[in-house]
Design a protein around this motif. Structure first.
Motif, mmCIF file in Angstrom:
data_model
loop_
_atom_site.group_PDB
_atom_site.id
_atom_site.type_symbol
_atom_site.label_atom_id
_atom_site.label_comp_id
_atom_site.label_asym_id
_atom_site.label_seq_id
_atom_site.Cartn_x
_atom_site.Cartn_y
_atom_site.Cartn_z
ATOM 1 N N SER A 61 -13.173 76.994 -4.579
ATOM 2 C CA SER A 61 -11.905 77.548 -3.623
ATOM 3 C C SER A 61 -11.299 77.924 -2.522
ATOM 4 O O SER A 61 -10.079 77.430 -2.078
ATOM 5 C CB SER A 61 -11.885 79.176 -3.745
ATOM 6 O OG SER A 61 -12.494 79.926 -3.071
ATOM 7 N N TYR A 67 -9.626 71.037 -7.784
ATOM 8 C CA TYR A 67 -10.024 71.301 -9.386
ATOM 9 C C TYR A 67 -9.328 70.684 -9.805
ATOM 10 O O TYR A 67 -8.258 69.500 -9.350
ATOM 11 C CB TYR A 67 -9.203 72.840 -9.416
ATOM 12 C CG TYR A 67 -9.615 74.191 -8.311
ATOM 13 C CD1 TYR A 67 -10.546 74.600 -8.972
ATOM 14 C CD2 TYR A 67 -9.100 74.655 -7.381
ATOM 15 C CE1 TYR A 67 -11.324 76.040 -8.603
ATOM 16 C CE2 TYR A 67 -10.237 75.657 -7.025
ATOM 17 C CZ TYR A 67 -11.640 75.825 -7.338
ATOM 18 O OH TYR A 67 -12.198 77.449 -6.352
ATOM 19 N N ASP A 68 -8.621 70.652 -10.721
ATOM 20 C CA ASP A 68 -8.119 69.779 -12.068
ATOM 21 C C ASP A 68 -8.552 68.578 -12.027
ATOM 22 O O ASP A 68 -7.396 67.733 -11.672
ATOM 23 C CB ASP A 68 -6.681 70.496 -12.450
ATOM 24 C CG ASP A 68 -5.459 69.739 -12.916
ATOM 25 O OD1 ASP A 68 -6.661 69.720 -13.798
ATOM 26 O OD2 ASP A 68 -4.324 69.698 -12.905
ATOM 27 N N ILE A 107 -14.952 74.784 -10.915
ATOM 28 C CA ILE A 107 -13.186 73.472 -10.903
ATOM 29 C C ILE A 107 -12.751 73.051 -12.263
ATOM 30 O O ILE A 107 -12.516 72.180 -12.342
ATOM 31 C CB ILE A 107 -13.907 72.163 -10.213
ATOM 32 C CG1 ILE A 107 -15.363 71.286 -11.124
ATOM 33 C CG2 ILE A 107 -14.431 72.635 -8.621
ATOM 34 C CD1 ILE A 107 -15.372 70.173 -10.065
ATOM 35 N N ARG A 108 -14.031 73.183 -13.490
ATOM 36 C CA ARG A 108 -13.949 72.410 -14.913
ATOM 37 C C ARG A 108 -13.447 71.339 -14.842
ATOM 38 O O ARG A 108 -12.098 71.296 -15.652
ATOM 39 C CB ARG A 108 -13.020 73.341 -15.503
ATOM 40 C CG ARG A 108 -13.434 75.094 -15.661
ATOM 41 C CD ARG A 108 -14.822 75.238 -16.467
ATOM 42 N NE ARG A 108 -14.523 74.702 -17.594
ATOM 43 C CZ ARG A 108 -13.945 75.476 -18.699
ATOM 44 N NH1 ARG A 108 -13.654 77.526 -18.686
ATOM 45 N NH2 ARG A 108 -13.915 75.149 -19.978
#
Length: 331
Positions: A61, A67-68, A107-108
């Motif tokens: 975060s 992320y992404d 983080i997917r």
């Protein structure tokens, strides 16, 4: 094709990241707790975003660039050999495996790539980790592949088996398929190191290279908590001795013109492999600078994923993610 991006954890000397770069991936973030490893990454790729931190303390975060991304990759420290079971550092390294899986929740990424010892994919002692990974990642919608690759099959002059987990989102264009070998005949230690052994005028370099007529055994970086640099455990040392190499230490320079090579004299009659030569056996490019003091430099080299293996794995992941638009193989 669209740009493929990745986050790499426990990046070390950058072997896996370099291979992924060659496969068409662009790093968003690389992290490692070791200052020398981070210096190595920055020295070779000043444009890379390198963060020095322990994976166990990493908070994505605080780093929105993580992320992404298409891929979360991890060439984690090798753990839990019969000689390390029960050691404190072994448990820490197991926790890194678990932390990588939990990071997927945050983080997917579209795909996950974890590399470690061959037992990761098949040994009973790793079943708890495989169960954990299956439970966590299946819940998030990933399909699994567990398999073993040997670096020698990808033009690396070293028998180095690696256990690999690849998990790809179920709706990816294609099913992931492990990479197939890129060479039929392995390169030998003598073939790869002959020129460097002769670089200071050693007249016996060609005779030594002819005896070093097989791939190297697995290079081992060792623990930061124990000992200095050597080329591996007892069995590996015996294998090196058949090639006229003293594997109990790492050399400071290649032999000079007056060196008398006579393996029958024991260690004092054998050559020593330098850190730069160890990097060649890992298939790092000669331009890749490894920073730090001697033992720290060798540790980075010994722990690394050979870049050609990282490239082969990256291309296989890219094909699953991008289908027919995957990057073409290098010529």
């Amino acid at each position: 094709m669209s740009e493929l991006t990745f986050v790499d954890v426990c990046s070390g000397a950058g072997g896996l990241a370099l291979g992924l770069e060659r496969a068409g991936f662009e790093p968003r973030l690389l992290l490692d707790e070791d200052g020398d490893a981070c210096s190595t990454l920055r020295a070779n790729r000043p444009q890379w975003n390198v963060l020095q931190t322990d994976l166990l303390d990493f908070d994505p975060s605080e780093h929105p660039e993580s992320y992404d991304v298409d891929l979360l990759s991890a060439g984690l420290p090798r753990v839990k050999s019969s000689a390390t079971v029960g050691r404190t550092d072994s448990r820490v390294e197991e926790r890194l495996l678990e932390a990588t899986v939990y990071l997927v929740h945050a983080i997917r990424p579209r795909a996950v790539l974890i590399e470690n010892v061959p037992g990761l994919a098949q040994a009973d002692e790793y079943q708890p980790f495989r169960d954990l990974a299956h439970a966590e990642l299946t819940h998030l919608g990933y399909e699994f592949s567990w398999f073993v690759v040997n670096a020698v099959d990808f033009d690396v002059p070293q028998n180095r088996k690696q256990g690999v987990l690849v998990a790809v989102e179920r709706h990816s264009p294609q099913v992931f398929r492990p990479p197939v070998p890129t060479v039929c005949e392995p390169r030998t230690v003598g073939e790869v190191l002959g020129a460097s052994m002769a670089s200071r005028g050693w007249s016996d370099a060609s005779r030594w290279a002819a005896q070093a007529d097989q791939p190297a055994p697995t290079l081992v970086g060792g623990s930061r908590n124990r000992g200095g640099a050597d080329l591996g455990p007892t069995g590996a040392k015996r294998k090196w001795a058949t090639m006229g190499v003293d594997a109990h230490t790492v050399g400071d320079e290649v032999p000079g013109p007056d060196f008398a090579w006579d393996p029958e004299l024991g260690r004092r009659g054998m050559v020593k492999i330098t850190i730069e030569q160890a990097a060649l056996l890992q298939s790092f490019p000669t331009s890749w600078e490894i920073t730090g003091r001697k033992t720290a430099r060798y540790r980075q080299v010994g722990h690394a994923t050979p870049p050609p293996v990282g490239e082969a794995l990256g291309r296989a992941v890219a094909e699953a993610l991008e289908g027919a638009r995957a990057v073409p193989a290098a010529g």
